[in-house]
Write a protein that holds these residues in place. Sequence first.
Motif, PDB file in Angstrom:
ATOM      1  N   SER A   1      -6.109   1.031  -8.722  1.00  0.00           N
ATOM      2  CA  SER A   1      -6.784  -0.078  -8.048  1.00  0.00           C
ATOM      3  C   SER A   1      -6.451  -0.016  -6.556  1.00  0.00           C
ATOM      4  N   LEU A   2      -7.450  -0.359  -5.713  1.00  0.00           N
ATOM      5  CA  LEU A   2      -7.304  -0.269  -4.260  1.00  0.00           C
ATOM      6  C   LEU A   2      -7.536  -1.648  -3.644  1.00  0.00           C
ATOM      7  N   TYR A   3      -6.714  -1.981  -2.646  1.00  0.00           N
ATOM      8  CA  TYR A   3      -6.796  -3.266  -1.971  1.00  0.00           C
ATOM      9  C   TYR A   3      -6.762  -3.000  -0.461  1.00  0.00           C
ATOM     10  N   ALA A   4      -7.882  -3.261   0.234  1.00  0.00           N
ATOM     11  CA  ALA A   4      -7.990  -2.851   1.645  1.00  0.00           C
ATOM     12  C   ALA A   4      -8.267  -4.032   2.573  1.00  0.00           C
ATOM     13  N   HIS A   5      -8.143  -3.757   3.896  1.00  0.00           N
ATOM     14  CA  HIS A   5      -8.366  -4.716   4.995  1.00  0.00           C
ATOM     15  C   HIS A   5      -7.342  -5.849   4.992  1.00  0.00           C
ATOM     16  N   ASN A   6      -6.112  -5.556   4.519  1.00  0.00           N
ATOM     17  CA  ASN A   6      -5.084  -6.588   4.442  1.00  0.00           C
ATOM     18  C   ASN A   6      -4.494  -6.901   5.814  1.00  0.00           C
ATOM     19  N   GLN A   7      -3.890  -8.087   5.896  1.00  0.00           N
ATOM     20  CA  GLN A   7      -3.194  -8.471   7.124  1.00  0.00           C
ATOM     21  C   GLN A   7      -1.812  -7.830   7.179  1.00  0.00           C
ATOM     22  N   THR A   8      -1.145  -7.829   6.042  1.00  0.00           N
ATOM     23  CA  THR A   8       0.146  -7.153   5.932  1.00  0.00           C
ATOM     24  C   THR A   8       0.351  -6.713   4.490  1.00  0.00           C
ATOM     25  N   LEU A   9       1.212  -5.699   4.308  1.00  0.00           N
ATOM     26  CA  LEU A   9       1.498  -5.160   2.977  1.00  0.00           C
ATOM     27  C   LEU A   9       2.908  -5.569   2.575  1.00  0.00           C
TER      28      LEU A   9
ATOM     29  N   LYS B   1       4.490  -4.505  -0.313  1.00  0.00           N
ATOM     30  CA  LYS B   1       5.151  -3.518  -1.159  1.00  0.00           C
ATOM     31  C   LYS B   1       5.128  -2.145  -0.498  1.00  0.00           C
ATOM     32  N   SER B   2       6.096  -1.313  -0.863  1.00  0.00           N
ATOM     33  CA  SER B   2       6.208   0.037  -0.315  1.00  0.00           C
ATOM     34  C   SER B   2       5.923   1.075  -1.398  1.00  0.00           C
ATOM     35  N   VAL B   3       5.681   2.303  -0.959  1.00  0.00           N
ATOM     36  CA  VAL B   3       5.406   3.398  -1.898  1.00  0.00           C
ATOM     37  C   VAL B   3       6.576   3.558  -2.871  1.00  0.00           C
ATOM     38  N   GLY B   4       6.238   3.653  -4.157  1.00  0.00           N
ATOM     39  CA  GLY B   4       7.275   3.808  -5.180  1.00  0.00           C
ATOM     40  C   GLY B   4       7.692   2.517  -5.851  1.00  0.00           C
ATOM     41  N   ASP B   5       7.314   1.368  -5.258  1.00  0.00           N
ATOM     42  CA  ASP B   5       7.674   0.080  -5.857  1.00  0.00           C
ATOM     43  C   ASP B   5       6.933  -0.133  -7.173  1.00  0.00           C
ATOM     44  N   ARG B   6       7.630  -0.678  -8.148  1.00  0.00           N
ATOM     45  CA  ARG B   6       7.000  -1.051  -9.419  1.00  0.00           C
ATOM     46  C   ARG B   6       6.504  -2.492  -9.266  1.00  0.00           C
ATOM     47  N   VAL B   7       5.265  -2.760  -9.636  1.00  0.00           N
ATOM     48  CA  VAL B   7       4.698  -4.106  -9.523  1.00  0.00           C
ATOM     49  C   VAL B   7       4.239  -4.579 -10.898  1.00  0.00           C
ATOM     50  N   GLU B   8       4.357  -5.889 -11.099  1.00  0.00           N
ATOM     51  CA  GLU B   8       3.952  -6.476 -12.363  1.00  0.00           C
ATOM     52  C   GLU B   8       2.611  -7.191 -12.211  1.00  0.00           C
ATOM     53  N   THR B   9       1.957  -7.463 -13.317  1.00  0.00           N
ATOM     54  CA  THR B   9       0.652  -8.127 -13.305  1.00  0.00           C
ATOM     55  C   THR B   9       0.735  -9.461 -12.573  1.00  0.00           C
ATOM     56  N   GLY B  10      -0.162  -9.642 -11.600  1.00  0.00           N
ATOM     57  CA  GLY B  10      -0.210 -10.896 -10.850  1.00  0.00           C
ATOM     58  C   GLY B  10       0.783 -11.005  -9.719  1.00  0.00           C
ATOM     59  N   GLU B  11       1.568  -9.965  -9.476  1.00  0.00           N
ATOM     60  CA  GLU B  11       2.580 -10.019  -8.413  1.00  0.00           C
ATOM     61  C   GLU B  11       1.914  -9.872  -7.044  1.00  0.00           C
ATOM     62  N   PRO B  12       2.323 -10.683  -6.042  1.00  0.00           N
ATOM     63  CA  PRO B  12       1.752 -10.548  -4.689  1.00  0.00           C
ATOM     64  C   PRO B  12       2.114  -9.191  -4.088  1.00  0.00           C
ATOM     65  N   ILE B  13       1.104  -8.478  -3.579  1.00  0.00           N
ATOM     66  CA  ILE B  13       1.346  -7.160  -2.981  1.00  0.00           C
ATOM     67  C   ILE B  13       0.892  -7.094  -1.525  1.00  0.00           C
ATOM     68  N   ALA B  14       0.116  -8.092  -1.074  1.00  0.00           N
ATOM     69  CA  ALA B  14      -0.400  -8.078   0.297  1.00  0.00           C
ATOM     70  C   ALA B  14      -0.908  -9.472   0.647  1.00  0.00           C
ATOM     71  N   LEU B  15      -1.300  -9.619   1.927  1.00  0.00           N
ATOM     72  CA  LEU B  15      -1.944 -10.854   2.385  1.00  0.00           C
ATOM     73  C   LEU B  15      -3.326 -10.503   2.916  1.00  0.00           C
ATOM     74  N   VAL B  16      -4.305 -11.341   2.624  1.00  0.00           N
ATOM     75  CA  VAL B  16      -5.679 -11.110   3.072  1.00  0.00           C
ATOM     76  C   VAL B  16      -5.734 -11.027   4.593  1.00  0.00           C
ATOM     77  N   GLY B  17      -6.502 -10.053   5.106  1.00  0.00           N
ATOM     78  CA  GLY B  17      -6.631  -9.892   6.546  1.00  0.00           C
ATOM     79  C   GLY B  17      -8.008  -9.405   6.932  1.00  0.00           C
ATOM     80  N   GLN B  18      -8.081  -8.768   8.102  1.00  0.00           N
ATOM     81  CA  GLN B  18      -9.336  -8.189   8.578  1.00  0.00           C
ATOM     82  C   GLN B  18      -9.060  -6.888   9.324  1.00  0.00           C
ATOM     83  N   SER B  19      -8.037  -6.176   8.859  1.00  0.00           N
ATOM     84  CA  SER B  19      -7.662  -4.916   9.501  1.00  0.00           C
ATOM     85  C   SER B  19      -8.719  -3.851   9.255  1.00  0.00           C
ATOM     86  N   GLY B  20      -8.686  -2.810  10.080  1.00  0.00           N
ATOM     87  CA  GLY B  20      -9.652  -1.722   9.947  1.00  0.00           C
ATOM     88  C   GLY B  20     -10.964  -1.992  10.641  1.00  0.00           C
TER      89      GLY B  20
END
Length: 395
Positions: free
Chosen positions: A341-349, A351-370
Motif C-alpha cells: 500500500s502507498l500513501y503519498a503527498h504527506n506533510q510528514t512521515l 515511520k522509518s524504513v524497517g518499522d513494523r506497523v499494525e493495522t490502523g496505526e498512524p504512519i503519516a500526517l495529511v499534507g500537500q507535498s510534491g
Amino acid sequence: MTLFSCKPLSRSFNLFTVCSILLCCILLNFSQALAQQVSANEKAQQENKAKLSDVQKAIAKQESNIFNTNKARAKLEKQLKQDDLAIAKVARAIVEIEKKQKASTEQIKQLGKKKQKLTKQKQQQEQLLAKQLRSAYSTGQHDYLKLLLNQEQSEKVQRTVTYYQYLNKARIEEIDKFQATIAELLQITSQHQEQIEQLEQLKLEQNTQEQKLKSTKAKRSKTLASLGKKLLSSQQQLAKLKAEENNLNQALQKLTALIQAEISLTGLSKLKNKLSWPVKGRITNRFGTRKQGYLKWKGVMMSAPLGRQVHTIHNGTVLFSDWLKGYGLLTVVDHGNGYMSLYAHNQTLLKSVGDRVETGEPIALVGQSGGQSQSGLYFEIRHRGKAVNPKHWCK
C-alpha cells in the motif's frame, strides 16, 4: 559604268542596318530583362535567407526558452523538495512535542493524585501521633523514671513498663512513617513542580515550532506560485507525469527485489471489503479515471485537511519512507504475498524504513507535498507491482 545602278545596293545596306539595330535592341532588352530577373532572384533569395534566419532565430529562442523554463522548473522543483522536507521536519517536531506534552500532563495528574494521597496520609499520621502523645501524657508517662525506681508492687510495675514500651515502640514507628511520608511528599512536590515547568517549556517550544512551520509554509507557497508560472504544455505535462509514474514503478521494482517474506504477513487476498480507508475524506479522483492524455489514475486521491492522521490499512513493514518526485513525502508498506500500500503527498512521515506497523496505526500526517495546491492523500494498493482498485478492499 552607267549600265549599272547603285539603288539595289543601298536598299540592301539599309535593310541590314535596320536588322542589326533591331537585333541590338532585342539583345539589349533581353540583357536588361535577364539582369532584372537575376536581380529579382537575388532579392528573393536574400529575402528567403532573411526569413529563414528569422525562423532559425525564433526556433533557437524558443529552444532557449524551453531550456531555461525546464532549468528554472528543475531548480524550483528542487527548492520545493527542500521546502517539503523542512515542513515535514517541523511538523514531526510538533508531533513529538505534543506527545511529550501529553505524557507530562498525565504525569502531573498522577503526581497530583499521589501528592493529595500523601497529604491526607500525613494528616492521619499527625492525628495518630497527637492521640498517642495525649494517651501517654494521660497515663502519667512523665513519671516513668520514678516507676522504674519503685521497688514496691513489682508485677504491676512490670506490666506498666511493658505497656509504656509498647506505646513508645508504636509511637516511634508512626514517627518513622511520618518522616518517610514527609520526605516522599517533598520529593513528589518537587517532581510535580519540575513537570509543570517542563510543560511550560514544551508549550514555548511548540509555539516556536508553529511559527517556524507558518514561515516555511509561506516560503513553499511562493515556490509553488513561481512553479505555476512555468506552465507546461499538455504534451510536456503528459511526459512529466509519465516520467514520475516510471520513477515510482522503478522504485517499487527495487523494493520488491529487497522484500524478504515474513511468515506473519499474510497479504490482503482475504480482506476484500473488510479494510478501513487510511484517512477520513472525500475521494476526488477515482481509480481508472483519466488523469492526463492516455494516463489513468492508478489509485485514489482523497481530500482531507492538513495534519490529519494517515493510518495503515493493515499490518506490515515499512519499505519506503522518503520524498519522491511527483509524489512528495511517500510511505510504502509491505503486507506480504506481493501486496503493498502507498500513501503519498504527506506533510510528514511518522515511520522509518524497517518499522513494523499494525493495522490502523498512524504512519503519516495529511499534507500537500510534491507540488500539490490542495491538501489530501494519494492512496494505492498494488499486488505484485500491478495497481488494483482500492475500493475492492476498503469499505
